[in-house]
Structure formats: structure tokens, C-alpha cells
Design an enzyme around this catalytic site. Structure first.
Site, PDB file in Angstrom:
ATOM      1  CE  LYS A 246      -4.278  -1.914   0.022  1.00  0.00           C
ATOM      2  NZ  LYS A 246      -4.763  -2.145  -1.264  1.00  0.00           N
TER       3      LYS A 246
ATOM      4  CE  LYS B 295      -4.903 -10.556  -4.603  1.00  0.00           C
ATOM      5  NZ  LYS B 295      -4.227  -9.779  -3.250  1.00  0.00           N
TER       6      LYS B 295
ATOM      7  CE  LYS C  25     -13.706  -3.230  -8.393  1.00  0.00           C
ATOM      8  NZ  LYS C  25     -15.098  -2.615  -7.841  1.00  0.00           N
TER       9      LYS C  25
END
Ligand code: TYM
Length: 331
Positions: A111, A194, A197
Site C-alpha cells: 500500500k 493475482k 480489483k
């Protein structure tokens, strides 16, 4: 009978990664165990959704849960924010979670890389909130995909640390679970390993996708100019196509394209067409049920109300005991 807990963050409809990594197991486990499946809306606040989007996405996950075969009479389906006890347990666990260990978590480091302008404290303490979700019902098993493995390891650490600190074997140590031998990781259509979204919307196939969308996305999936030597090792994007084919196509179809690849005769256009058609057949019944359920607001609300009521029984009991253990007692 064991206790099972798992959840999905409401970011919209469910994609094949969520389905094969998690929901397939939810559906099977609900017949054998005491299951709590929730919609992790507190967690989704780390990305600051608008109130309308938050609400809409919660609804989508619930509809997808039901369309995939979760039975609200068998498993307890609820929304995380309907269980404020979770937030209290999260607070307690945070007192005993260390900055260093939280900063080392792979999903946190990702992140920092992908959203450097929004590295909030909720992201840092994401694993303690997840641990609270799990241990609030004293879970033994947590059906999740491969990407959640490290979070489960941290959950075990937090549970054991609590037990050691207060010298009582209160929380069980939950394990990440999959009916397959290993935890699953469904690849994306964009050449990444992977389906995700948040990484790339176009890498995902949703259970709710209509045929034309599925065809379009799969025909655009990343491939290459083809093998140049017999039995060559497959590059990741090509391996991804084979993995997706394995999920939705017949064994002999997979074998056929494998042989074509090994003999350097493969035509990726043909392979993609085949994957798309098999994927359409796979998704169609889910899409049909999603469309049916979507508009039945009264029923959806009833399911959430019933789930919240049942889930709070176990959560309230845990918090009562945890407060007592910590020392919040009558004078
Ligand atoms: P989330 O919402 O990102 O994903 C939900 C579930 O889907 C699985 N998954 C995948 N599995 C295989 N291949 C993929 N490409 C793929 N993409 C997603 C995830 O492993 C997960 O099982 N932190 C969690 C939500 C959560 C939770 C919990 C889960 C909050 N509290 C407590 C279990 C227990 C998350 O963000 O998952």
C-alpha cells in the site's frame, strides 16, 4: 464441529479470485461447521469510499454471497459494522501490537507503494482489525486465499500474545484453510499473478459479468508471440491463461492446448475463445441469481438483520469475558 470465520472487503462485485480463494470453501463449510461470514466494511474505510459507494458495495457482496450459495439459515451472514464489539476488541489488540511488526507486513508495504498519499493508521493496523474479526468468535478455521496467509499468522501471534499476557488459554489459534491442499491464488488477465480489483480492474472476471464483457476481457488478456522450442517453460502470462483454463474448462480441453503449446502449434486466439466460452457457461448461473436477488431490498435487509442479531450473541459474550480478563471489573 469447529468455528469458522471469514470475510470479504466490499469493493463491488465478487471476482473469480474471491470465489475460488474463499467462497467455494465458505459454501462447503457451512454444512459442516458453525460459520460466520461477514462483509468487511470497516476495513474498506482505509480507501475512503463515499457513503453511497460503501452502501452499494456492501449490498453487492451480500448479493454475491447469496448467489454463490451461502444459506443465511445455515451460516451467519453479517456486516462487520453491525458488530461494534469488533471495534472494541481491535482497540484492545492494538495495545499489544507493535509498530515494527505491523510495518513489516507485505500488504502494508504494497500500500505504501501503490497509494503513497494515503498511508493511514487504519492500513497499518489492518491486521489487528482482521485478528479481532476472527478471534471475536474464537474461530478455529479461516477460509482465505493465499494472499491472506501472513495476516493469519499475525492473528495467531495476537491471540497467543493475549493468552500469554493474561495467562489464560482463552483464544484458540486459527488456521488459514482451503479444501485444496494449498491456499489458492487465481491469476489476473493482465499478466500479473493475482486477480485483484485494486491493482487492475481489467484483470478481473466477475461472477456478475455478462457474456460480451467476458469475451472482451479474455480476448484482451496478456499473452505473447508463442513458444519457439518444444516443451518450453511457460512465461507467467501464459501460465496464467492455462491456470484460468484449468478452473473453467474440461480436463481434455486443457490437455489439448497443453499439447499444442508443447508442440509450438498453439494459437492463443483459439485458446482465449475457448476460455471465454467456458467462463461464460461457468458464470451464467451466478449472474442469473445475482440479477434476481439484486432488487429484493427487503429480503437483503432481513438477511443482514438476522445475521447481526446472531453474530452479536457470540461477540458480546467474548467481549464480556475479555473485559473481565483484562481487569475491567466491578470495584
Ligand atoms: P479481500 O476482500 O481482498 O479478498 C476476499 C477473499 O478473496 C481472496 N482473494 C483471492 N484468492 C485467490 N486468488 C485471488 N486472486 C484472490 N483475490 C482475493 C482473499 O484471499 C480473501 O480470502 N483482509 C481481507 C478481508 C477480511 C478477512 C477478515 C478475511 C477482513 N477481516 C477476517 C478473513 C478473516 C481482504 O481484504 O480480503
Amino acid at each position: 464441529m469447529k468455528t469458522v470465520v471469514s470475510g470479504i472487503r466490499p469493493t463491488g462485485n465478487i471476482h473469480l479470485g474471491n470465489y475460488f480463494g474463499a467462497i467455494v470453501n465458505f459454501v462447503k463449510m457451512q454444512h459442516e461447521h458453525q460459520c460466520y461470514f461477514f462483509i468487511a466494511d470497516y476495513h474498506s474505510l482505509t480507501t475512503h469510499p463515499t457513503p453511497a459507494d460503501l452502501n452499494d458495495n456492501v449490498r453487492k457482496v451480500l448479493v454475491n454471497y447469496l448467489a454463490a450459495g451461502l444459506d443465511p439459515e445455515k451460516s451467519i451472514l453479517y456486516r462487520q459494522s453491525d458488530l461494534p464489539e469488533t471495534a472494541e476488541l481491535y482497540l484492545f489488540l492494538n495495545m499489544n501490537a507493535y509498530i515494527g511488526e505491523l510495518q513489516r507486513v507485505a500488504s502494508f508495504k504494497d500500500k505504501i507503494r501503490t497509494q503513497p498519499n494515503n498511508v493511514n493508521a487504519g492500513l497499518l493496523t489492518y491486521p489487528t482489525l482482521m485478528a479481532a474479526d476472527i478471534i471475536i468468535h474464537k474461530a478455529h478455521m479461516v477460509p482465505v486465499g493465499k494472499d491472506q496467509e501472513q495476516h493469519l499468522e499475525m492473528t495467531r501471534n495476537f491471540a497467543t500474545r493475549f493468552n500469554n499476557m493474561y495467562q489464560t488459554p482463552y483464544f484458540p489459534e486459527p488456521i488459514a484453510f482451503s479444501f485444496g491442499e494449498q491456499l489458492v491464488k487465481v491469476p489476473g488477465l493482465d499478466g500479473s499473478t493475482k486477480m485483484s480489483k485494486s491493482e487492475n480492474e481489467n484483470s478481473c472476471i466477475y461472477l456478475s459479468d455478462e457474456a460480451s464483457a467476458i469475451r472482451k476481457k479474455i480476448m484482451r488478456a496478456v499473452s505473447d508471440s508463442g513458444p519457439t522450442e518444444p516443451n518450453q517453460e511457460k512465461p507467467i502470462p501464459i501460465q496464467n491463461l492455462f491456470s484460468l483454463m484449468k478452473i473453467v474448462s474440461k480436463e481434455e480441453t486443457l490437455q489439448f492446448f497443453n499439447e499444442q503449446y508443447n508442440e509450438c502449434k498453439i494459437r492463443y486466439g483459439d485458446m482465449k475463445k475457448q476460455i471465454a466460452e467456458d467462463m461464460i457457461v461457468f458464470c451464467a448461473p451466478f449472474r442469473e441469481r445475482i440479477l434476481e436477488l439484486e432488487s429484493d431490498t427487503a429480503y437483503l435487509q432481513k438477511v443482514l438483520d438476522m445475521g447481526a442479531e446472531k453474530a452479536r450473541i457470540s461477540a458480546a459474550q467474548t467481549l464480556k469475558e475479555v473485559r473481565e480478563i483484562i481487569g475491567f471489573r466491578k470495584l
